[in-house]
Design an enzyme around this catalytic site. Structure first.
Site, short mmCIF file in Angstrom:
data_model
loop_
_atom_site.label_atom_id
_atom_site.label_comp_id
_atom_site.label_asym_id
_atom_site.label_seq_id
_atom_site.Cartn_x
_atom_site.Cartn_y
_atom_site.Cartn_z
N HIS A 136 -7.64 9.27 -1.79
CA HIS A 136 -6.96 9.27 -0.49
C HIS A 136 -7.81 9.91 0.62
CE1 HIS A 136 -2.60 9.27 1.17
NE2 HIS A 136 -3.44 9.10 2.16
N ASP B 43 0.84 -1.20 0.00
CA ASP B 43 0.00 0.00 0.00
C ASP B 43 0.87 1.24 0.00
OD1 ASP B 43 -2.65 1.45 0.49
OD2 ASP B 43 -1.39 2.22 2.10
N TYR C 284 2.90 9.91 -0.82
CA TYR C 284 4.02 9.40 -0.02
C TYR C 284 5.35 9.63 -0.75
CZ TYR C 284 0.35 6.72 2.49
OH TYR C 284 -0.77 6.33 3.18
N LYS D 235 -2.97 5.54 -4.02
CA LYS D 235 -4.05 6.51 -3.78
C LYS D 235 -3.76 7.81 -4.50
CE LYS D 235 -3.72 4.77 0.95
NZ LYS D 235 -2.25 4.68 1.14
P1 NDP Z 1 1.38 1.25 11.94
O1 NDP Z 1 0.31 0.86 12.91
O2 NDP Z 1 1.68 0.37 10.81
O3 NDP Z 1 2.69 1.53 12.80
C1 NDP Z 1 3.92 1.85 12.20
C2 NDP Z 1 4.83 2.43 13.27
O4 NDP Z 1 5.08 1.46 14.29
C3 NDP Z 1 6.16 2.82 12.73
O5 NDP Z 1 6.64 3.91 13.49
C4 NDP Z 1 7.01 1.57 12.95
O6 NDP Z 1 8.38 1.91 13.11
C5 NDP Z 1 6.45 1.02 14.24
N1 NDP Z 1 6.40 -0.45 14.27
C6 NDP Z 1 6.22 -1.29 13.22
N2 NDP Z 1 6.17 -2.57 13.64
C7 NDP Z 1 6.31 -2.54 14.98
C8 NDP Z 1 6.37 -3.55 15.96
N3 NDP Z 1 6.23 -4.83 15.63
N4 NDP Z 1 6.55 -3.16 17.26
C9 NDP Z 1 6.69 -1.87 17.57
N5 NDP Z 1 6.66 -0.86 16.68
C10 NDP Z 1 6.47 -1.20 15.39
O7 NDP Z 1 0.97 2.72 11.48
P2 NDP Z 1 1.12 3.63 10.16
O8 NDP Z 1 0.52 4.91 10.53
O9 NDP Z 1 2.49 3.58 9.65
O10 NDP Z 1 0.12 2.96 9.12
C11 NDP Z 1 0.43 1.84 8.31
C12 NDP Z 1 0.11 2.11 6.87
O11 NDP Z 1 -1.24 2.59 6.73
C13 NDP Z 1 0.94 3.23 6.24
O12 NDP Z 1 2.23 2.82 5.90
C14 NDP Z 1 0.09 3.58 5.04
O13 NDP Z 1 0.29 2.60 4.03
C15 NDP Z 1 -1.30 3.48 5.62
N6 NDP Z 1 -1.81 4.80 6.09
C16 NDP Z 1 -2.83 5.38 5.38
C17 NDP Z 1 -3.38 6.59 5.75
C18 NDP Z 1 -4.51 7.16 4.98
O14 NDP Z 1 -4.88 8.31 5.20
N7 NDP Z 1 -5.11 6.42 4.07
C19 NDP Z 1 -2.84 7.34 6.92
C20 NDP Z 1 -1.78 6.64 7.61
C21 NDP Z 1 -1.31 5.41 7.21
P3 NDP Z 1 9.53 1.11 12.27
O15 NDP Z 1 9.30 1.44 10.82
O16 NDP Z 1 10.79 1.70 12.80
O17 NDP Z 1 9.35 -0.35 12.58
#
Ligand code: NDP
Length: 291
Positions: free
Chosen positions: A105, A42, A47, A72
């Site tokens: 989006h 995704d 992005y 998106k």
């Molecule tokens: P997530 O719930 O996926 O969390 C990601 C965060 O948690 C990062 O900071 C990551 O850091 C950390 N993390 C990942 N795995 C672990 C773990 N096992 N234990 C502890 N920390 C962890 O949230 P996101 O907000 O990144 O959302 C995921 C996806 O959703 C995005 O990448 C995007 O594709 C989508 N999205 C869509 C939106 C929209 O408006 N449509 C808005 C926001 C997100 P690290 O990388 O260092 O592991």
């Protein structure tokens, strides 16, 4: 594990997100995700890493048909002609002819005509076979109703913020009433960590921690399992190889009905992301570069 969308297209339930993944880390993290088993990526025009997502997919050596690509269109490219052109930009950056799932989006509530124009462009792309499925993101029930009355194709997916601290049961209910799959963004509540006080994030929640300990799993794995058992798609993000692999290792255990209910009960009703109604061109304009 696959989910059949409302138009019959099959989509992996668990995918890999790349929001905030810098371009220089995107190729390697996408390739790593595909290596450990993810088959859905995704991304989004806004992005600014679609090119690197495409490169990561090519680097994986997998056949194009084995990877489900979701992206998106950004609000700055709304309107019918603009959205058609925006598809071309995304497809070229990704290096593909066809996109599996293309979403709007955000709704532009204050400029809904442009939103409708953009959605009609998605319908055209679907009819022409340039995309396999279309959908929306951050559409609250009232705005979804407006879209449904003014367009023809029911969105396959509504990608919205869903994690234990903000699970939007009303949005999930509206989606399912229309046969729309709810896909959880920030599925582990990452936004409660990077936009809030990390010590009070979902990752440190005592209830989730207790359930995780009972299964010998991590809080992240429990949260992802919760989505899958409640029939949502989820797209966790990580740039860390261990966490990328661990977040995909969620198919070998089962939460009980009681555990699912305990996680459901953690909802605070407080969103981490922007209020979709407050997303305007004035506040959120981004130039999406040509391919
Ligand atoms: P997530 O719930 O996926 O969390 C990601 C965060 O948690 C990062 O900071 C990551 O850091 C950390 N993390 C990942 N795995 C672990 C773990 N096992 N234990 C502890 N920390 C962890 O949230 P996101 O907000 O990144 O959302 C995921 C996806 O959703 C995005 O990448 C995007 O594709 C989508 N999205 C869509 C939106 C929209 O408006 N449509 C808005 C926001 C997100 P690290 O990388 O260092 O592991």
């Amino acid at each position: 594990m696959k989910i059949t969308l409302n138009n019959g297209v099959q989509m992996p339930a668990l995918g890999f997100g790349v929001f905030q993944t810098p371009p220089e880390e995107t190729v390697s993290s996408v390739a790593e995700a595909l290596r450990v088993g993810y088959r859905l990526i995704d991304t989004a025009a806004s992005y600014f890493n679609e090119r690197e997502v495409g490169e990561g997919i090519r680097r994986s050596g997998l056949d194009r048909s084995e990877v489900f690509i979701e992206t998106k269109l950004w609000i700055s490219d709304y309107g019918y002609d603009e959205a058609l052109h925006s598809f071309d930009k995304s497809a070229r950056k990704l290096g593909v002819d066809q996109i599996d799932l293309l979403l709007l989006h955000q709704p532009l509530t204050a400029d809904f005509e442009k939103t409708i124009g953009a959605y009609k462009a998605l319908e055209k792309l679907l009819a022409d076979g340039r995309v396999r499925a279309i959908g929306v993101s951050n559409f609250m029930p009232e705005i979804l109703e407006r879209l449904l009355t003014e367009t023809t194709v029911v969105p396959a997916v509504n990608q919205v913020e869903v994690h234990p601290y903000f699970s939007q049961p009303d949005v999930q209910k509206a989606d399912s009433q229309h046969g729309i799959l709810t896909q959880a963004w920030s599925p582990m509540g990452g936004i409660t960590s990077y936009r809030g006080d990390a010590s009070r994030s979902t990752f440190n929640d005592p209830v989730i921690g207790e359930i995780a300990d009972a299964h010998g799993k991590t809080p992240a794995q429990v949260m992802l399992r919760w989505h899958l058992q409640e029939s949502r798609s989820a797209i966790p993000k990580s740039v860390n190889p261990q966490r990328i692999a661990a977040n995909f290792d969620v198919f070998g255990f089962e939460l009980s009905t009681e555990e699912l209910a305990r996680i459901d009960a953690l909802d605070t009703g407080v969103r981490g992301g922007p209020d979709p109604a407050a997303v305007t061109l004035e506040a959120f304009h981004r130039d999406i570069p040509e391919a």
